[in-house]
Design an enzyme around this catalytic site. Structure first.
Site, mmCIF file in Angstrom:
data_model
loop_
_atom_site.group_PDB
_atom_site.id
_atom_site.type_symbol
_atom_site.label_atom_id
_atom_site.label_comp_id
_atom_site.label_asym_id
_atom_site.label_seq_id
_atom_site.Cartn_x
_atom_site.Cartn_y
_atom_site.Cartn_z
ATOM 1 N N ASP A 1 0.846 -1.193 0.000
ATOM 2 C CA ASP A 1 0.000 0.000 0.000
ATOM 3 C C ASP A 1 0.887 1.251 0.000
ATOM 4 O O ASP A 1 1.792 1.374 0.835
ATOM 5 C CB ASP A 1 -0.871 -0.055 1.276
ATOM 6 C CG ASP A 1 -1.985 0.957 1.284
ATOM 7 O OD1 ASP A 1 -2.433 1.364 0.195
ATOM 8 O OD2 ASP A 1 -2.437 1.330 2.392
ATOM 9 N N GLU B 1 -1.384 5.980 -8.913
ATOM 10 C CA GLU B 1 -2.412 6.953 -8.502
ATOM 11 C C GLU B 1 -2.263 8.261 -9.260
ATOM 12 O O GLU B 1 -1.168 8.755 -9.457
ATOM 13 C CB GLU B 1 -2.309 7.209 -6.985
ATOM 14 C CG GLU B 1 -3.310 8.248 -6.491
ATOM 15 C CD GLU B 1 -3.432 8.309 -4.967
ATOM 16 O OE1 GLU B 1 -3.348 7.253 -4.317
ATOM 17 O OE2 GLU B 1 -3.596 9.423 -4.439
ATOM 18 N N SER C 1 -12.954 4.211 4.326
ATOM 19 C CA SER C 1 -13.615 3.814 5.578
ATOM 20 C C SER C 1 -14.875 4.636 5.772
ATOM 21 O O SER C 1 -14.935 5.811 5.395
ATOM 22 C CB SER C 1 -12.665 4.014 6.769
ATOM 23 O OG SER C 1 -11.786 2.906 6.885
HETATM 24 P P1 13P Z 1 -9.079 4.711 5.342
HETATM 25 O O1 13P Z 1 -8.236 5.565 6.233
HETATM 26 O O2 13P Z 1 -10.317 5.424 4.911
HETATM 27 O O3 13P Z 1 -9.395 3.376 5.960
HETATM 28 O O4 13P Z 1 -8.229 4.422 4.000
HETATM 29 C C1 13P Z 1 -7.273 3.396 3.961
HETATM 30 C C2 13P Z 1 -6.460 3.441 2.721
HETATM 31 O O5 13P Z 1 -6.723 4.129 1.768
HETATM 32 C C3 13P Z 1 -5.259 2.575 2.687
HETATM 33 O O6 13P Z 1 -4.514 2.786 1.533
HETATM 34 O O1 G3H Z 2 -3.407 4.778 3.461
HETATM 35 C C1 G3H Z 2 -3.017 4.741 4.618
HETATM 36 C C2 G3H Z 2 -3.274 3.526 5.434
HETATM 37 O O2 G3H Z 2 -4.358 3.730 6.290
HETATM 38 C C3 G3H Z 2 -2.038 3.102 6.147
HETATM 39 O O3 G3H Z 2 -1.801 3.914 7.246
HETATM 40 O O4 G3H Z 2 0.603 4.509 7.054
HETATM 41 O O5 G3H Z 2 -0.583 4.580 9.279
HETATM 42 O O6 G3H Z 2 -0.067 2.383 8.178
HETATM 43 P P1 G3H Z 2 -0.365 3.864 7.985
HETATM 44 ZN ZN ZN Z 3 -4.565 4.815 0.828
#
Ligand code: 13P
Ligand code: G3H
Ligand code: ZN
Length: 312
Positions: free
Chosen positions: A83, A135, A217
């Site tokens: 991610d 993205e 979310s």
């Molecule tokens: P949220 O913070 O809305 O759960 O998004 C998570 C996300 O985009 C991880 O890449």
């Molecule tokens: O997109 C962001 C995700 O919620 C991951 O969050 O970088 O705190 O693990 P983090």
């Molecule tokens: Zn994200």
């Protein structure tokens, strides 16, 4: 079944008018909660690790936890995804380490720089059978490694998407249509609306191409209430209305990213447990309750938001 890429998953999701949940994993209980819900509901799933998760847990632990889930639920197609990969080197280390999908997030750079880095990642990944998400556009957000001021958030420009996808060769595209990271997505009293018109226009320009939504979310208020009723103080936490995500999932959106809601579930379970049992100090006791809420939330998303239940 071993870990898979998202290619087949996205094709079926696009044609079937549903989306695959991409849930962030940080520890064993989160992996268990997500994959148990997916197995019970016969839903394909994406497990994704951020830079923060890899720093917290160590990428090898996360990879092995996900491999354990694959072994325990061999019928469930699972993707291990990076991610928000910050650069080529981060993506390369995950590709070399067994991830089946990576995101290169160069959305904060210029259009040309974004194309060059995304293309470099796509070439390296494709030679090794790994798929790539990039993205275009910028989300507002307050997460650790992903921080963009709300006023700098930029919707994706549909005029740019065809050229971007063609020149990079990426397999899916995250777009900005009003979602944002974290649990405070909208100011109280404002109308929480996504720009579904932009999504439609992007889909028109890229027929059949999988679109990704980050920051999705919904911040379920029942969990915010549990947290605040048991010593927490989350003020004005507001998320994306579920019915808007459902509409997006019926269209070109094939991957919906959810992390904050799982954090809320885990925290609600632990807080509730701690207050009910002040004498407990065995982590297995309170983490069992946190894991249960993570599983409940994922099950709810699969059935009510993504529509990916019964798709194995
Ligand atoms: P949220 O913070 O809305 O759960 O998004 C998570 C996300 O985009 C991880 O890449
Ligand atoms: O997109 C962001 C995700 O919620 C991951 O969050 O970088 O705190 O693990 P983090
Ligand atoms: Zn994200």
């Amino acid at each position: 079944m071993a870990l898979v890429t998202s290619t087949e998953m996205f094709k079926k999701a696009y044609d079937g008018g549903y989306a695959i949940g991409a849930f962030n994993v940080n520890n064993m209980e989160i992996v268990q909660g997500i994959t148990e819900a997916a197995a019970e509901l016969r839903s394909p799933i994406i497990l994704q690790a951020s830079a923060g998760a890899r720093k917290y847990a160590n990428s090898i632990y996360l990879t092995k936890l996900v491999e354990a889930a694959v072994e325990l639920h061999p019928e469930v197609p699972m993707v291990l995804h990076l991610d928000h990969g910050a650069d080529f080197e981060t993506c390369k280390s995950c590709i070399d380490g067994g991830f089946t999908s990576v995101m290169i997030d160069y959305s904060g750079h210029s259009f040309e720089e974004n194309i060059a880095e995304s293309r470099k990642v796509a070439e390296y990944a494709h030679e090794r059978g790994v798929v790539v998400e990039a993205e275009l556009g910028t989300l507002a957000g307050i997460e650790d490694a992903v921080s963009v001021d709300a006023d700098k958030a930029m919707f994706t420009n549909p005029d740019e998407v065809e050229e971007f996808v063609k020149r990079t060769g990426v397999d899916s595209l995250a777009i900005a249509i009003g979602t944002s990271h974290g649990a405070y997505k909208f100011k109280p009293g404002t109308d929480p609306k996504l720009r579904l018109d932009i999504l439609e226009e992007v889909a028109r320009r890229l027929p059949g191409f999988p679109i990704v939504l980050h920051g999705s979310s919904s911040v379920p208020q029942e969990y915010v209430k549990i947290i605040n009723g048991h010593g927490g103080a989350l003020k004005d936490a507001i998320g994306i209305p579920e019915e808007q995500l459902r509409l997006a999932a019926k269209g070109a959106v094939c991957k919906i990213n959810i992390d904050s809601d799982l954090r809320l579930g885990m925290t609600a379970g632990i807080r509730e447990h701690m207050q009910a049992h002040p004498d407990h100090f065995d982590p297995r006791q309170y983490l069992t309750d946190g894991r249960k809420y993570v599983k409940d939330i994922v099950a709810h998303k699969i059935v009510e938001v993504l529509g990916s239940d019964g798709k194995i």
